[in-house]
Design a protein around this motif. Sequence first.
Motif, PDB file in Angstrom:
ATOM      1  N   GLN A 145       0.822  -1.211   0.000  1.00  0.00           N
ATOM      2  CA  GLN A 145       0.000   0.000   0.000  1.00  0.00           C
ATOM      3  C   GLN A 145       0.860   1.266   0.000  1.00  0.00           C
ATOM      4  O   GLN A 145       0.543   2.235  -0.683  1.00  0.00           O
ATOM      5  N   GLN A 146       1.948   1.250   0.758  1.00  0.00           N
ATOM      6  CA  GLN A 146       2.840   2.409   0.786  1.00  0.00           C
ATOM      7  C   GLN A 146       3.473   2.622  -0.587  1.00  0.00           C
ATOM      8  O   GLN A 146       3.526   3.748  -1.093  1.00  0.00           O
ATOM      9  N   LYS A 147       3.954   1.531  -1.189  1.00  0.00           N
ATOM     10  CA  LYS A 147       4.551   1.638  -2.519  1.00  0.00           C
ATOM     11  C   LYS A 147       3.521   2.087  -3.557  1.00  0.00           C
ATOM     12  O   LYS A 147       3.841   2.842  -4.477  1.00  0.00           O
ATOM     13  N   ALA A 148       2.277   1.625  -3.402  1.00  0.00           N
ATOM     14  CA  ALA A 148       1.208   2.030  -4.316  1.00  0.00           C
ATOM     15  C   ALA A 148       0.945   3.530  -4.202  1.00  0.00           C
ATOM     16  O   ALA A 148       0.791   4.220  -5.208  1.00  0.00           O
ATOM     17  N   ALA A 149       0.914   4.041  -2.991  1.00  0.00           N
ATOM     18  CA  ALA A 149       0.695   5.474  -2.786  1.00  0.00           C
ATOM     19  C   ALA A 149       1.830   6.297  -3.395  1.00  0.00           C
ATOM     20  O   ALA A 149       1.595   7.324  -4.038  1.00  0.00           O
ATOM     21  N   GLU A 150       3.058   5.811  -3.216  1.00  0.00           N
ATOM     22  CA  GLU A 150       4.210   6.513  -3.802  1.00  0.00           C
ATOM     23  C   GLU A 150       4.139   6.497  -5.320  1.00  0.00           C
ATOM     24  O   GLU A 150       4.382   7.514  -5.969  1.00  0.00           O
ATOM     25  N   ARG A 151       3.773   5.357  -5.906  1.00  0.00           N
ATOM     26  CA  ARG A 151       3.684   5.249  -7.368  1.00  0.00           C
ATOM     27  C   ARG A 151       2.574   6.142  -7.907  1.00  0.00           C
ATOM     28  O   ARG A 151       2.734   6.792  -8.933  1.00  0.00           O
ATOM     29  N   SER A 152       1.474   6.197  -7.189  1.00  0.00           N
ATOM     30  CA  SER A 152       0.363   7.062  -7.588  1.00  0.00           C
ATOM     31  C   SER A 152       0.820   8.521  -7.623  1.00  0.00           C
ATOM     32  O   SER A 152       0.510   9.266  -8.566  1.00  0.00           O
TER      33      SER A 152
END
Length: 114
Positions: A86-93
């Motif tokens: 989820q953290q990586k997803a937020a960063e990618r977003s």
Amino acid sequence: MFKGLGAMGDMAKMMKAATEMQSKMSEMQDNLHNIMIVGESGAGLVKATATAKGELKGLDIDPSIFSGDDKEVVEDLILAAIKDAQQKAAERSQEEMAKLTEEMGLPPGMNLPT
């Protein structure tokens, strides 16, 4: 095309730019659902796959962690992998949003809704 229309021409340009921005935002939102991010914990023993929007899509657990009475450890590893994804997803977003705003010539750091 809008030459000589003064403020009307400026307004038409602004409306066209707003429509273009809305189209690009919609396209980016669709793309975020297709970008897959993998978070992991326990040195890769547990892997969680999520979209760049943070939607959990898969969970891969190495069978070696199911030995003994390690239920709480396994649960912790699963949660850690999901949080990492989820953290990586937020960063990618945020990275995708920054690319879009840069392409559109908007100021850096301008927060558009994701």
